[in-house]
Design a protein around this motif. Structure first.
Motif, PDB file in Angstrom:
ATOM      1  N   TYR A   1       0.827  -1.212   0.000  1.00 47.24           N
ATOM      2  CA  TYR A   1       0.000   0.000   0.000  1.00 47.24           C
ATOM      3  C   TYR A   1       0.861   1.262   0.000  1.00 47.24           C
ATOM      4  O   TYR A   1       0.528   2.262  -0.640  1.00 47.24           O
ATOM      5  CB  TYR A   1      -0.963  -0.001   1.189  1.00 47.24           C
ATOM      6  CG  TYR A   1      -2.211  -0.827   0.946  1.00 47.24           C
ATOM      7  CD1 TYR A   1      -2.917  -0.706  -0.253  1.00 47.24           C
ATOM      8  CD2 TYR A   1      -2.693  -1.714   1.894  1.00 47.24           C
ATOM      9  CE1 TYR A   1      -4.066  -1.465  -0.491  1.00 47.24           C
ATOM     10  CE2 TYR A   1      -3.839  -2.474   1.661  1.00 47.24           C
ATOM     11  CZ  TYR A   1      -4.512  -2.339   0.465  1.00 47.24           C
ATOM     12  OH  TYR A   1      -5.642  -3.086   0.236  1.00 47.24           O
TER      13      TYR A   1
ATOM     14  N   GLN B   1      -4.484   3.127   4.153  1.00 47.37           N
ATOM     15  CA  GLN B   1      -4.539   1.662   4.123  1.00 47.37           C
ATOM     16  C   GLN B   1      -3.242   1.067   4.674  1.00 47.37           C
ATOM     17  O   GLN B   1      -3.269   0.087   5.414  1.00 47.37           O
ATOM     18  CB  GLN B   1      -4.756   1.165   2.681  1.00 47.37           C
ATOM     19  CG  GLN B   1      -6.141   1.405   2.139  1.00 47.37           C
ATOM     20  CD  GLN B   1      -7.218   0.677   2.931  1.00 47.37           C
ATOM     21  OE1 GLN B   1      -8.074   1.290   3.551  1.00 47.37           O
ATOM     22  NE2 GLN B   1      -7.164  -0.646   2.937  1.00 47.37           N
TER      23      GLN B   1
ATOM     24  N   HIS C   1      -3.007  -4.018  11.802  1.00 50.62           N
ATOM     25  CA  HIS C   1      -3.402  -5.437  11.759  1.00 50.62           C
ATOM     26  C   HIS C   1      -2.215  -6.323  12.122  1.00 50.62           C
ATOM     27  O   HIS C   1      -2.338  -7.282  12.872  1.00 50.62           O
ATOM     28  CB  HIS C   1      -3.884  -5.838  10.358  1.00 50.62           C
ATOM     29  CG  HIS C   1      -5.117  -5.104   9.921  1.00 50.62           C
ATOM     30  ND1 HIS C   1      -5.575  -5.151   8.633  1.00 50.62           N
ATOM     31  CD2 HIS C   1      -5.966  -4.305  10.607  1.00 50.62           C
ATOM     32  CE1 HIS C   1      -6.672  -4.410   8.545  1.00 50.62           C
ATOM     33  NE2 HIS C   1      -6.926  -3.890   9.720  1.00 50.62           N
TER      34      HIS C   1
ATOM     35  N   GLU D   1     -12.818  -4.222   3.889  1.00 49.74           N
ATOM     36  CA  GLU D   1     -11.664  -4.043   3.019  1.00 49.74           C
ATOM     37  C   GLU D   1     -11.983  -4.453   1.581  1.00 49.74           C
ATOM     38  O   GLU D   1     -11.655  -3.748   0.635  1.00 49.74           O
ATOM     39  CB  GLU D   1     -10.483  -4.860   3.541  1.00 49.74           C
ATOM     40  CG  GLU D   1     -10.006  -4.454   4.909  1.00 49.74           C
ATOM     41  CD  GLU D   1      -9.009  -3.312   4.880  1.00 49.74           C
ATOM     42  OE1 GLU D   1      -9.445  -2.162   4.682  1.00 49.74           O
ATOM     43  OE2 GLU D   1      -7.810  -3.570   5.049  1.00 49.74           O
TER      44      GLU D   1
HETATM   45 FE   LIG Z   1      -6.562  -4.779   4.241  1.00 47.25          FE
END
Ligand SMILES: [Fe+2]
Ligand SMILES: [Fe+2]
Lengths: 122, 176
Positions: B33, B55, B62, B139
């Motif tokens: 990203y 993002q 995450h 997403e």
């Molecule tokens: Fe993602």
């Protein structure tokens, strides 16, 4: 192979798994395992035992067998942050892998038994 | 004989390995990203660049969520090595096609871990994964919506400029 060893503090070692070439015992009191292999008995805690397994499994046995170079079939297993190091031939690596495979199956079985028999009953 | 491994760790070695693999995937997504943000920026797509910066940040979060979960459960979290990030894109549209592909891969990967945990009856990890499953809905939705703009608006004339302007407006607020 010795079935049950008693050390000075009356610490019992339980048999986990053994083969013709070695054995692994567990000490509940010390929360560790003793690996009897290649002429020595070495103590491994949980992290180190996993590292040993990883090191052994990472040896590409097939590639080594197919190698036609003349260098000796010697593997040095150095395990980071553990006190032990093994210098083994390819045959010994195969034997150690066997031993560890059996050991982890037995530990898994022990886990299942604890789960199904004891933890549920309590 | 005590169950020494269970005392040290809630998760099995297999689940731990899968979670570490996911740490790497999230880190990879974040890096991709960032690369997309760079490409969009120097090709004049400011809104899309901003979108990809955000993002990249989210993917990093995450990654850390998985990382900390592994540690909390007594596992060994591995800081991943990331290589092979694509730096050049042939078109504006290709960037978004890649973005959707990547999200689909991540969804599949998380479902794969979920399946493994079901098999082991590791409900604790599945409960943790639920957050990610919901996140992947959003997403994939956003990535798909972005790609649809190319068809709805069209790339001719000032089309790409229009598409870029609308990228930042994509929101997912489903009641479901
Ligand atoms: Fe993602
Ligand atoms: Fe993600």
């Amino acid at each position: 192979m010795v079935t049950t060893l008693i050390d000075t503090q009356q610490n019992t070692w339980s048999d986990v798994f053994s083969t013709k070439y070695g054995a692994i015992y567990q000490s509940d009191a010390e929360r560790c395992w003793y690996v009897d292999f290649a002429g020595k008995v070495a103590k491994f805690d949980y992290r180190c035992l996993l590292k040993l397994k990883k090191a052994v499994y990472n040896v590409d046995i097939e590639a080594k067998l197919l190698q036609s170079t003349k260098d000796p079939d010697i593997e040095i297993l150095f395990i980071c942050a553990c006190d032990h190091c093994y210098i083994l031939s390819l045959l010994q690596i195969i034997a150690l892998k066997d031993l560890l495979e059996g050991t982890f199956v037995m530990l898994q079985l022990n886990h299942i038994l604890q789960d199904r028999l004891y933890r549920i009953a309590i | 004989m005590k169950d020494l491994i269970r005392i040290r760790s809630l998760i099995s070695a297999e689940v731990e390995a899968l979670l570490n693999q996911q740490v790497r995937k999230e880190a990879f997504s974040s890096a991709v990203y960032l690369s997309m943000a760079s490409w969009c920026n120097h090709n004049g797509y400011d809104y899309s660049s901003e979108y990809f910066f955000k993002q990249a940040d989210e993917e990093r979060q995450h990654q850390l969520k998985f990382f900390k979960y592994i540690l909390d459960m007594g596992g060994n979290a591995i800081s991943p090595e990331i290589t092979g990030i694509k730096q050049e894109y042939n078109s504006f549209r290709e960037v978004f096609e890649d973005a959707l592909d990547q999200e689909i891969n991540v969804t599949q990967s998380i479902q794969n871990i979920y399946a493994r945990c079901l098999k082991e009856q590791d409900f604790v990890t599945n409960e943790f994964l639920n957050w990610f499953l919901k996140e992947q809905r959003e997403e994939e939705y956003k990535a798909r919506r972005a790609l649809e703009l190319f068809d709805v608006i069209g790339e001719e004339g000032t089309g790409r400029w229009q598409i870029d302007r609308h990228i930042g407006d994509i929101k997912y607020d489903s009641g479901a």
